[in-house]
Design an enzyme around this catalytic site. Structure first.
Site, PDB file in Angstrom:
ATOM      1  N   LYS A   1       1.761   0.486  15.151  1.00  0.00           N
ATOM      2  CA  LYS A   1       2.986   0.264  15.281  1.00  0.00           C
ATOM      3  C   LYS A   1       3.507  -0.894  16.200  1.00  0.00           C
ATOM      4  CE  LYS A   1       4.452   3.960  13.337  1.00  0.00           C
ATOM      5  NZ  LYS A   1       4.621   3.063  12.163  1.00  0.00           N
TER       6      LYS A   1
ATOM      7  N   HIS B   1       0.886  -1.147  -0.059  1.00  0.00           N
ATOM      8  CA  HIS B   1       0.018   0.084   0.098  1.00  0.00           C
ATOM      9  C   HIS B   1       0.779   1.243   0.106  1.00  0.00           C
ATOM     10  CE1 HIS B   1      -4.084  -1.565   1.574  1.00  0.00           C
ATOM     11  NE2 HIS B   1      -3.796  -2.303   0.533  1.00  0.00           N
TER      12      HIS B   1
ATOM     13  N   TYR C   1      -9.045   5.524   7.429  1.00  0.00           N
ATOM     14  CA  TYR C   1      -9.283   5.875   8.685  1.00  0.00           C
ATOM     15  C   TYR C   1     -10.324   6.963   8.899  1.00  0.00           C
ATOM     16  CZ  TYR C   1      -4.807   3.636  10.141  1.00  0.00           C
ATOM     17  OH  TYR C   1      -3.797   2.526  10.230  1.00  0.00           O
TER      18      TYR C   1
ATOM     19  N   TYR D   1       4.310   6.816   9.906  1.00  0.00           N
ATOM     20  CA  TYR D   1       3.621   5.592   9.514  1.00  0.00           C
ATOM     21  C   TYR D   1       4.298   4.634   8.754  1.00  0.00           C
ATOM     22  CZ  TYR D   1      -0.791   3.261   8.488  1.00  0.00           C
ATOM     23  OH  TYR D   1      -1.908   2.166   8.538  1.00  0.00           O
TER      24      TYR D   1
HETATM   25  C1  PHB Z   1      -5.279  -4.134  10.816  1.00  0.00           C
HETATM   26  O1  PHB Z   1      -5.182  -4.494   9.635  1.00  0.00           O
HETATM   27  O2  PHB Z   1      -5.692  -5.034  11.787  1.00  0.00           O
HETATM   28  C2  PHB Z   1      -4.838  -2.712  11.360  1.00  0.00           C
HETATM   29  C3  PHB Z   1      -4.627  -1.906  10.137  1.00  0.00           C
HETATM   30  C4  PHB Z   1      -4.092  -0.506  10.790  1.00  0.00           C
HETATM   31  C5  PHB Z   1      -4.117  -0.195  12.194  1.00  0.00           C
HETATM   32  C6  PHB Z   1      -4.624  -1.201  13.091  1.00  0.00           C
HETATM   33  C7  PHB Z   1      -4.855  -2.351  12.516  1.00  0.00           C
HETATM   34  O3  PHB Z   1      -3.843   1.122  12.224  1.00  0.00           O
END
Ligand code: PHB
Ligand code: APR
Length: 411
Positions: free
Chosen positions: A296, A72, A201, A404
């Site tokens: 993280k 990604h 998000y 990130y």
């Molecule tokens: C997940 O895919 O479980 C996942 C992805 C991003 C996050 C937390 C969990 O910030």
């Protein structure tokens, strides 16, 4: 038995450490409380930083990740009326990979068993001894109930938040910093193709929501819920309705499907210092916990393992050097090389903690920006102001992107 490094815990931290040491010719024994099936099925996070991916590849654990992992190059940040894409490659030239922690653990366990280095599953009564001496040891009962003792040079406490390693550090020598959030995540794994190419998000007045995935046919989705919420109050219809509302965006629809797994996880920030006491070195969740918003936890565990492995390898390299014999005398090693290994071991805790606190801040910041706490309009407008800033300022977006996708290990 005797080994160089006794590793407690076969999660990402312990298994990565074991692999890095084996690749450097250093012996270790790993002991794990749970069964192989259990550790390989435990549903956890799924975003790997670029540095984590490179480390796994460089150490021979990247084959399935390269076939099945999804690269990604960014994420979407959303709030009502807006869905903004942050392009990590443009912002910082890096990416992340979607590959479940369960898959990482399966690959690491298979690699470990392939090396022939010991890995004991289903142990009990694990205890550390003599960590303030040069002869530390770990004792445990193996799966057949036989008492075992590992004599070693040092112990790596990689046994997660509920392990025995951290409590072995005398309270008078340790301190903890903690923040419990008044909400948690209700997470589902669904047999449904992801309705997005990259993670979403979403800030929403009802609470945060996130759309992640595990494969082209499996979605992973999360809802912010109150800490007092009970899973039985969330039937599948209620979950999908709430996800559709919070993730809703004009012209976009959320694909639904059978829910394969669901659970509620509380959220916490926690850091325990020091990460080293005598011959006991902590790594991963044994020393720190972050809320999942910044993705993280797994990456921090891998980073600790990398820093600790580098320190152990450097100290071994130093000890393994044969003194150079000249006529009638033994020439000492150059001072800089001689000191380096021990210095790295001595500074492991400090180096790791500096990065841990950076990631702790990032995770807290992402969490605070995206979750609803109370009904204070001032707090909500600040969150929205920050989200708009991220979508309009390259500098702000770059800061999110570099954190990130992962800071360098020696940060
Ligand atoms: C997940 O895919 O479980 C996942 C992805 C991003 C996050 C937390 C969990 O910030
Ligand atoms: N003896 C042996 N093993 C133990 C003991 C014990 N007394 N106590 C715990 N363990 C094992 C656990 O069963 C687990 O498999 O230690 C392992 C610790 O693994 P993790 O909890 O996965 O921790 P870590 O390797 O640091 O990885 C952190 O995992 O919890 C997630 O979100 C977190 O992604 C992060 C990552």
């Amino acid at each position: 038995m005797r080994t160089q490094v006794a590793i407690i815990g076969a999660g990402p931290a312990g298994l990565v450490l074991g692999q890095l040491l084996t690749n450097a010719g250093i012996e270790s024994v790993i002991v794990e409380l749970r069964s192989r099936d259990y550790v390989e099925a435990r549903l956890r996070a799924g975003v790997l930083e670029q540095g984590t991916v490179e480390l796994l590849r460089d150490n021979g654990i990247g084959r399935r990740l390269d076939q099945e992992g999804l690269r990604h190059d960014g994420i979407y940040l959303q709030w009502p009326g807006t869905r903004e894409h942050l392009d990590f490659r443009d912002l910082c030239g890096r990416s992340v990979w979607i590959y479940g922690q369960t898959e990482v653990v399966k690959d690491l366990v298979a690699a470990r068993l392939g090396t022939g280095q010991p890995l004991y599953f289903e142990v009990s009564d694990t205890a550390v001894h003599d960590i303030e001496t040069d002869r530390p040891a770990v004792t445990f009962l193996d799966a057949d109930g036989h008492a075992q003792r590992i004599e070693c040079d040092l112990i790596a406490g990689c046994d997660g938040f509920h392990g025995v390693s951290r409590p072995a550090i005398p309270q008078a020598s340790s301190r903890t910093a903690q923040r419990d959030y008044p909400y948690g995540w209700l997470g589902i794994l669904a047999q449904a193709p992801p309705s997005t190419d990259e993670l979403i998000y979403a800030w929403h007045p009802n609470g945060f929501a996130m759309h992640s995935m595990r494969s082209p046919s499996i979605s992973r989705l999360y809802l912010q819920v109150g800490v007092e919420e009970r899973l039985q109050d969330w039937d599948d219809d209620r979950i999908w309705t709430e996800l559709s509302t919070r993730l809703g965006h004009a012209g976009w629809e959320l694909a639904t499907g059978p829910i394969l797994d669901k659970g509620i996880t509380p959220m916490r920030s926690f850091v325990s210092e020091p990460m080293r006491y005598g011959k006991l070195f902590l790594a991963g969740d044994a020393a720190h916990i972050v809320p999942p918003t910044g993705a993280k936890g797994l990456n921090l565990a891998v980073a600790d393992a990398k820093l600790l492995a580098d320190a152990i390898i450097a100290s071994r390299a130093k000890r393994a050097r044969t003194p150079i014999r000249t006529a009638g005398s033994v020439r000492a090693e150059p001072a800089t090389l001689a000191g380096r290994g021990q210095n790295l071991l001595d500074s492991y805790a400090e180096t790791a903690l500096r990065r841990v606190w950076r990631c702790t801040h990032f995770s807290w910041w992402m969490t605070s920006m995206l979750h609803i706490e109370g009904s204070d309009p001032f707090a909500r407008e600040l969150q929205l102001a920050q989200l708009r800033y991220l979508s309009s300022s390259r500098a702000a977006a770059q800061s999110l992107a570099e954190n990130y996708t992962g800071l360098p290990y020696g940060w």
